[in-house]
Motif scaffolding. Structure first.
Motif, PDB file in Angstrom:
ATOM      1  N   GLU A  90     -55.685  38.323  -6.692  1.00 33.01           N
ATOM      2  CA  GLU A  90     -54.587  39.254  -6.742  1.00 33.01           C
ATOM      3  C   GLU A  90     -53.172  38.348  -6.746  1.00 33.01           C
ATOM      4  O   GLU A  90     -52.332  38.567  -7.712  1.00 33.01           O
ATOM      5  CB  GLU A  90     -54.462  40.309  -5.755  1.00 33.01           C
ATOM      6  CG  GLU A  90     -53.222  41.096  -6.048  1.00 33.01           C
ATOM      7  CD  GLU A  90     -53.009  42.441  -5.060  1.00 33.01           C
ATOM      8  OE1 GLU A  90     -53.882  43.324  -5.227  1.00 33.01           O
ATOM      9  OE2 GLU A  90     -52.223  42.394  -4.418  1.00 33.01           O
ATOM     10  N   CYS A  91     -53.241  37.443  -6.054  1.00 32.43           N
ATOM     11  CA  CYS A  91     -51.975  36.660  -5.820  1.00 32.43           C
ATOM     12  C   CYS A  91     -51.896  35.634  -7.076  1.00 32.43           C
ATOM     13  O   CYS A  91     -50.748  35.546  -7.894  1.00 32.43           O
ATOM     14  CB  CYS A  91     -52.295  35.678  -4.557  1.00 32.43           C
ATOM     15  SG  CYS A  91     -52.072  36.625  -2.946  1.00 32.43           S
ATOM     16  N   SER A  95     -49.043  36.734  -9.609  1.00 31.09           N
ATOM     17  CA  SER A  95     -47.946  35.459 -10.124  1.00 31.09           C
ATOM     18  C   SER A  95     -47.884  35.113 -11.669  1.00 31.09           C
ATOM     19  O   SER A  95     -46.806  35.036 -11.997  1.00 31.09           O
ATOM     20  CB  SER A  95     -48.468  34.118  -9.544  1.00 31.09           C
ATOM     21  OG  SER A  95     -48.440  34.260  -8.217  1.00 31.09           O
ATOM     22  N   SER A 219     -56.489  44.558   1.716  1.00 34.68           N
ATOM     23  CA  SER A 219     -55.908  43.855   0.361  1.00 34.68           C
ATOM     24  C   SER A 219     -55.320  44.939  -0.515  1.00 34.68           C
ATOM     25  O   SER A 219     -55.140  44.434  -1.546  1.00 34.68           O
ATOM     26  CB  SER A 219     -57.313  43.183   0.039  1.00 34.68           C
ATOM     27  OG  SER A 219     -57.997  43.864  -0.863  1.00 34.68           O
ATOM     28  N   ILE A 250     -46.455  40.741  -5.277  1.00 33.28           N
ATOM     29  CA  ILE A 250     -46.940  39.399  -4.928  1.00 33.28           C
ATOM     30  C   ILE A 250     -46.113  38.973  -3.663  1.00 33.28           C
ATOM     31  O   ILE A 250     -47.005  37.866  -2.993  1.00 33.28           O
ATOM     32  CB  ILE A 250     -46.368  38.630  -6.287  1.00 33.28           C
ATOM     33  CG1 ILE A 250     -46.746  37.193  -6.134  1.00 33.28           C
ATOM     34  CG2 ILE A 250     -44.878  38.404  -6.537  1.00 33.28           C
ATOM     35  CD1 ILE A 250     -48.396  36.978  -6.129  1.00 33.28           C
ATOM     36  N   CYS A 251     -44.934  39.272  -3.353  1.00 32.26           N
ATOM     37  CA  CYS A 251     -44.460  38.977  -2.118  1.00 32.26           C
ATOM     38  C   CYS A 251     -45.178  39.206  -1.081  1.00 32.26           C
ATOM     39  O   CYS A 251     -45.390  38.490  -0.090  1.00 32.26           O
ATOM     40  CB  CYS A 251     -42.920  39.439  -2.055  1.00 32.26           C
ATOM     41  SG  CYS A 251     -41.600  38.831  -3.343  1.00 32.26           S
ATOM     42  N   ALA A 253     -48.455  40.469  -0.899  1.00 35.73           N
ATOM     43  CA  ALA A 253     -49.664  39.890  -1.193  1.00 35.73           C
ATOM     44  C   ALA A 253     -49.936  38.493  -0.514  1.00 35.73           C
ATOM     45  O   ALA A 253     -50.752  38.185   0.153  1.00 35.73           O
ATOM     46  CB  ALA A 253     -50.403  39.872  -2.581  1.00 35.73           C
ATOM     47  N   VAL A 254     -48.924  37.667  -0.984  1.00 35.09           N
ATOM     48  CA  VAL A 254     -49.044  36.204  -0.569  1.00 35.09           C
ATOM     49  C   VAL A 254     -48.733  35.952   1.178  1.00 35.09           C
ATOM     50  O   VAL A 254     -49.653  35.553   1.802  1.00 35.09           O
ATOM     51  CB  VAL A 254     -48.030  35.374  -1.145  1.00 35.09           C
ATOM     52  CG1 VAL A 254     -47.840  34.053  -0.614  1.00 35.09           C
ATOM     53  CG2 VAL A 254     -48.333  35.160  -2.585  1.00 35.09           C
ATOM     54  N   ALA A 257     -51.946  37.605   2.663  1.00 37.10           N
ATOM     55  CA  ALA A 257     -53.254  36.948   2.671  1.00 37.10           C
ATOM     56  C   ALA A 257     -53.063  35.560   3.524  1.00 37.10           C
ATOM     57  O   ALA A 257     -53.941  35.226   4.290  1.00 37.10           O
ATOM     58  CB  ALA A 257     -53.341  36.328   1.176  1.00 37.10           C
TER      59      ALA A 257
END
Length: 353
Positions: A90-91, A95, A219, A250-251, A253-254, A257
């Motif tokens: 996903e990341c 992105s 996730s 994205i912010c 998720a990263v 993760a």
């Protein structure tokens, strides 16, 4: 005597050739086993970019529910492994999608930073608490949330408050109510979008924090909690809502993760008991406790197809934005939410049996 020497040598060469061919075939089978995931990943990322939901919300059911149906050789080594692959994939996809939406000028950072400020810390906390979480409870809560959100999107009609429909209306609305903030976003093609800034009230903060925490644990969650707030509560146009949601996802998720990987793979070296770490991660994802979780478990033969697929889909989705009527997209999105929620509820019910 020469003939007696040549025969064994020829037999040895034949044996070596047969062994080499077997090894080559084994390697070929290993690296092509998940080749079908390239188009699947492209489609998943395209849908995720088009709607703003997290791609892991679709990958997790594929890895955990669909792979076992394909045969005994397809399921990943553990559910924790599936969790990490979904989040990392996903990341990459988001992105790529964020780049596409940014190029089109459809990301409102004024809005996304407000949600990210709540979602990122929650995602880090969720990832850090993965070892202490209960799998069945989390799956049940997430499944119920998805069914509720999906039903809401499918059954409720979107209402435009009209407060910021034009420059004159925006000025009047801001003068009449100090809490109203009208925003203007101009895309790269010159189209203007006017809408009221989302209210970060207690409900919005709670929903965003809950979604961020679930992202760190399972996730999925942040995109599914943010996009309804943008489209339904705030009334953002779907192209802007999707692009802004992608930037939030994205912010979170990263950050999630990194926090989750630090626990699952013991990156910080906080424990020397790999089996204990694996058991903790497995308890969250419903896997059999005690399976070994190490960096070597990362399925490169799967990632080598999912990552290029989501990068491609991340560019296709933003280009399709606006081609499908907003109401239809939201109805489809709601149906997807219901399906995802049902899948997780079934998984939680199966784990209790």
């Amino acid at each position: 005597g020469t003939e007696r020497l040549v025969a064994p040598q020829a037999a040895d060469l034949a044996t070596a050739a047969t062994a080499a061919a077997a090894v080559g075939a084994s390697h070929a089978a290993f690296w092509t086993k998940y080749a079908f995931m390239l188009p699947v990943s492209t489609c998943v990322a395209t849908v995720a970019m088009l709607t703003g939901i997290g791609g892991a919300a679709l990958f997790s059911p594929i890895f955990l529910l669909a792979f076992p149906l394909l045969g005994s050789e397809y399921p990943l080594g553990s559910a924790a492994e599936a969790f990490n692959v979904a989040l990392v994939t996903e990341c990459f996809g988001f992105s790529s999608g964020l780049l596409g939406y940014t190029r089109r000028g459809l990301v409102d950072w004024r809005v996304s930073l407000r949600f990210a400020a709540v979602g990122v810390p929650a995602g880090v906390c969720g990832g850090a608490l993965i070892a202490a979480a209960d799998a069945t409870t989390l799956r049940t809560l997430y499944g119920a949330l998805m069914v509720a959100l999906g039903t809401y999107l499918v059954t409720q009609e979107r209402e435009d408050d009209g407060l910021c429909g034009s420059e004159e209306e925006a000025r009047a609305a801001e003068l009449a109510d100090d809490d109203v903030e009208c925003l203007l976003l101009t895309s790269r093609d010159g189209r203007e979008y006017r809408y009221a800034a989302p209210s970060m009230d207690a409900l919005a903060i709670a929903a965003t924090a809950f979604g961020g925490g679930l992202t760190g644990l399972l996730s999925v969650g942040i995109g599914e909690s943010v996009i309804p707030q943008l489209t339904r509560r705030a009334g953002l146009p779907l192209p802007v809502a999707a692009g802004t949601s992608v930037s939030v996802v994205i912010c979170v998720a990263v950050a999630a993760a990194l926090a989750q990987s630090a626990v699952v793979y013991d990156i910080l070296g906080l424990t020397n008991d790999a089996a204990a770490v694996a058991a903790s991660a497995s308890s969250v994802t419903g896997d059999v406790a005690g399976s070994e979780v190490t960096a070597a478990m990362i399925p490169l033969n799967l990632v080598c197809y999912t990552v290029p697929g989501v990068i491609l889909g991340g560019q296709i989705g933003p280009r399709l934005q606006g081609l499908v009527p907003q109401g239809v997209t939201e109805k489809v999105l709601g149906t997807v939410f219901v399906a995802i929620g049902t899948a997780f509820l079934l998984a939680a019910w199966s784990a209790q049996r």
